[in-house]
Design a protein around this motif. Structure first.
Motif, PDB file in Angstrom:
ATOM      1  N   LEU A 134      -5.156   8.097  -3.103  1.00 50.89           N
ATOM      2  CA  LEU A 134      -4.939   6.870  -2.164  1.00 50.89           C
ATOM      3  C   LEU A 134      -4.910   7.358  -0.819  1.00 50.89           C
ATOM      4  O   LEU A 134      -5.178   6.619   0.118  1.00 50.89           O
ATOM      5  N   PHE A 135      -4.438   8.855  -0.717  1.00 46.64           N
ATOM      6  CA  PHE A 135      -4.125   9.039   0.923  1.00 46.64           C
ATOM      7  C   PHE A 135      -5.384   8.821   1.892  1.00 46.64           C
ATOM      8  O   PHE A 135      -5.035   8.367   2.966  1.00 46.64           O
TER       9      PHE A 135
ATOM     10  N   ARG B 144       1.962   2.047  -3.432  1.00 46.27           N
ATOM     11  CA  ARG B 144       0.643   2.460  -4.273  1.00 46.27           C
ATOM     12  C   ARG B 144       0.360   4.095  -3.764  1.00 46.27           C
ATOM     13  O   ARG B 144       0.283   4.706  -4.703  1.00 46.27           O
ATOM     14  N   LEU B 145       0.732   4.248  -2.603  1.00 48.88           N
ATOM     15  CA  LEU B 145       0.318   5.544  -1.986  1.00 48.88           C
ATOM     16  C   LEU B 145       1.278   6.552  -2.673  1.00 48.88           C
ATOM     17  O   LEU B 145       1.031   7.668  -3.131  1.00 48.88           O
TER      18      LEU B 145
ATOM     19  N   TRP C 274       0.823  -1.220  -0.084  1.00 47.74           N
ATOM     20  CA  TRP C 274       0.063  -0.026  -0.109  1.00 47.74           C
ATOM     21  C   TRP C 274       0.733   1.261   0.124  1.00 47.74           C
ATOM     22  O   TRP C 274       0.489   2.262  -0.491  1.00 47.74           O
ATOM     23  N   ILE C 275       2.028   1.300   0.715  1.00 46.06           N
ATOM     24  CA  ILE C 275       2.898   2.410   0.786  1.00 46.06           C
ATOM     25  C   ILE C 275       3.557   2.641  -0.974  1.00 46.06           C
ATOM     26  O   ILE C 275       3.359   3.878  -1.206  1.00 46.06           O
TER      27      ILE C 275
ATOM     28  N   PRO D  17      -0.741   9.550  -4.465  1.00 47.61           N
ATOM     29  CA  PRO D  17      -1.012  10.011  -3.338  1.00 47.61           C
ATOM     30  C   PRO D  17      -2.301  10.711  -3.132  1.00 47.61           C
ATOM     31  O   PRO D  17      -3.015  10.488  -2.052  1.00 47.61           O
TER      32      PRO D  17
ATOM     33  N   ARG E 112      -8.005   6.946   1.644  1.00 48.68           N
ATOM     34  CA  ARG E 112      -8.167   5.378   1.564  1.00 48.68           C
ATOM     35  C   ARG E 112      -7.181   4.716   2.554  1.00 48.68           C
ATOM     36  O   ARG E 112      -7.499   4.074   3.424  1.00 48.68           O
ATOM     37  N   TYR E 113      -5.936   5.018   2.435  1.00 43.54           N
ATOM     38  CA  TYR E 113      -4.937   4.265   3.108  1.00 43.54           C
ATOM     39  C   TYR E 113      -4.681   4.752   4.443  1.00 43.54           C
ATOM     40  O   TYR E 113      -4.363   4.091   5.295  1.00 43.54           O
ATOM     41  N   VAL E 114      -4.597   6.195   4.351  1.00 40.51           N
ATOM     42  CA  VAL E 114      -3.894   6.560   5.738  1.00 40.51           C
ATOM     43  C   VAL E 114      -4.997   7.143   6.778  1.00 40.51           C
ATOM     44  O   VAL E 114      -5.177   6.574   7.919  1.00 40.51           O
TER      45      VAL E 114
END
Length: 299
Positions: free
Chosen positions: A271-272, A263-264, A260-261, A268, A274-276
């Motif tokens: 996906l920021f 992809r981020l 995921w990092i 960014p 969604r992921y963070v």
């Protein structure tokens, strides 16, 4: 709901010995109605979502065994984002509705947080089974067994580029067709009918759906009743991976749960959140839920 559920014989897997012959291209076919003894498939409950306790090779053999028997179904690969949607009862209801599917249904964990949560619960899933890996390994198995493939979705041109790469890697692969439906097709009944007609003509054994969650799962549930002998497999962004439009993380990052990092860093803005903002707190919540469930004696 119990954390481990056994499913009966209609949705079972073959033995490991059968897997090796399958992937070597030994085209032995088990006749329908065979009295060979089968193992019941088990599922692990993760916050209300039953996930199959299958390895990648076990997933492949389950699908290809069904293909040989003329049975279709849906194969979904939920990740942390999908789990979060399930917990909200929003887009995640596609999994609830898929449990009522007349044909077979497989749900395997595409995401290391799901694997870690299952271990914390005391009911471990054997390994991550990612759609972005299955598009290679399942295609290889299908090519060795004469099972045709249709590619549906992706960015413009991605499906065609993906098909060309597959032909290079697996010369025996049978590509039944490719199509990328227009934006908003899911709201157009006629567009969906055209997809059904196209797939009926192509008659593929396996359809890869690269439309993202939950659109690809929604479409799979719509299409499955019209093509009962076809498997619908959600693969997300995988066409772009295969075509080289988007680079996958190194294998060590995939194995460590850090994809995921990667992809981020690539996307960014998209996906920021969604992921963070959403993903990390929800992962912590899922782990706490797993530990509490285990401590409560329900694992």
């Amino acid at each position: 709901m119990s954390s481990v559920v056994e499913e009966g014989a209609p949705n079972t897997v073959t033995t490991v010995a059968d897997t090796s012959s399958l992937l070597r291209g030994d085209r032995r076919i088990t006749p329908r109605g065979s009295d060979r003894r089968r193992r019941p498939r088990k599922r692990v409950d993760l916050m209300g979502l039953p996930v199959d306790q299958l390895t990648e090779s076990g997933t492949i053999e389950t699908v290809l065994e069904a293909v040989r028997a003329g049975r279709g179904g849906c194969l979904f690969t939920p990740n942390l984002h999908h789990m979060q949607a399930c917990s909200r009862g929003a887009d995640g209801d596609v999994y609830e509705r898929s449990s009522k599917l007349a044909g077979a249904r497989l749900v395997v964990a595409d995401g290391m947080p799901l694997i870690w949560a299952s271990r914390l619960r005391g009911t471990p899933l054997p390994e991550r089974v990612a759609g972005s890996n299955l598009i290679w390994s399942l295609t290889e198995g299908a090519s060795r067994n004469g099972a045709s493939i249709f590619l549906l979705g992706g960015n413009p041109g991605a499906a065609e580029a993906c098909a060309e790469r597959m032909r290079v890697e697996f010369p025996e692969v049978q590509i039944a067709g490719c199509t990328a439906p227009p934006h908003g097709f899911e709201k157009d009944e006629r567009a969906v009918e055209e997809i059904v007609a196209t797939l009926r003509t192509a008659a593929p054994a396996i359809v890869y759906l690269a439309l993202g969650f939950p659109k690809q799962e929604e479409l799979a549930l719509q299409l499955a009743p019209h093509l009962p002998g076809t498997w619908f497999v959600g693969v997300g962004i995988s066409f772009s991976f295969v075509a080289g439009e988007v680079q996958r993380a190194p294998r060590w990052m995939q194995a460590a749960g850090l994809e995921w990092i990667h992809r981020l860093v690539q996307e960014p803005r998209r996906l920021f959140r969604r992921y963070v903002v959403d993903g990390l707190p929800f992962a912590a919540r899922m782990f706490i839920h797993a530990l509490r469930t285990r401590a409560g004696g329900r694992s």
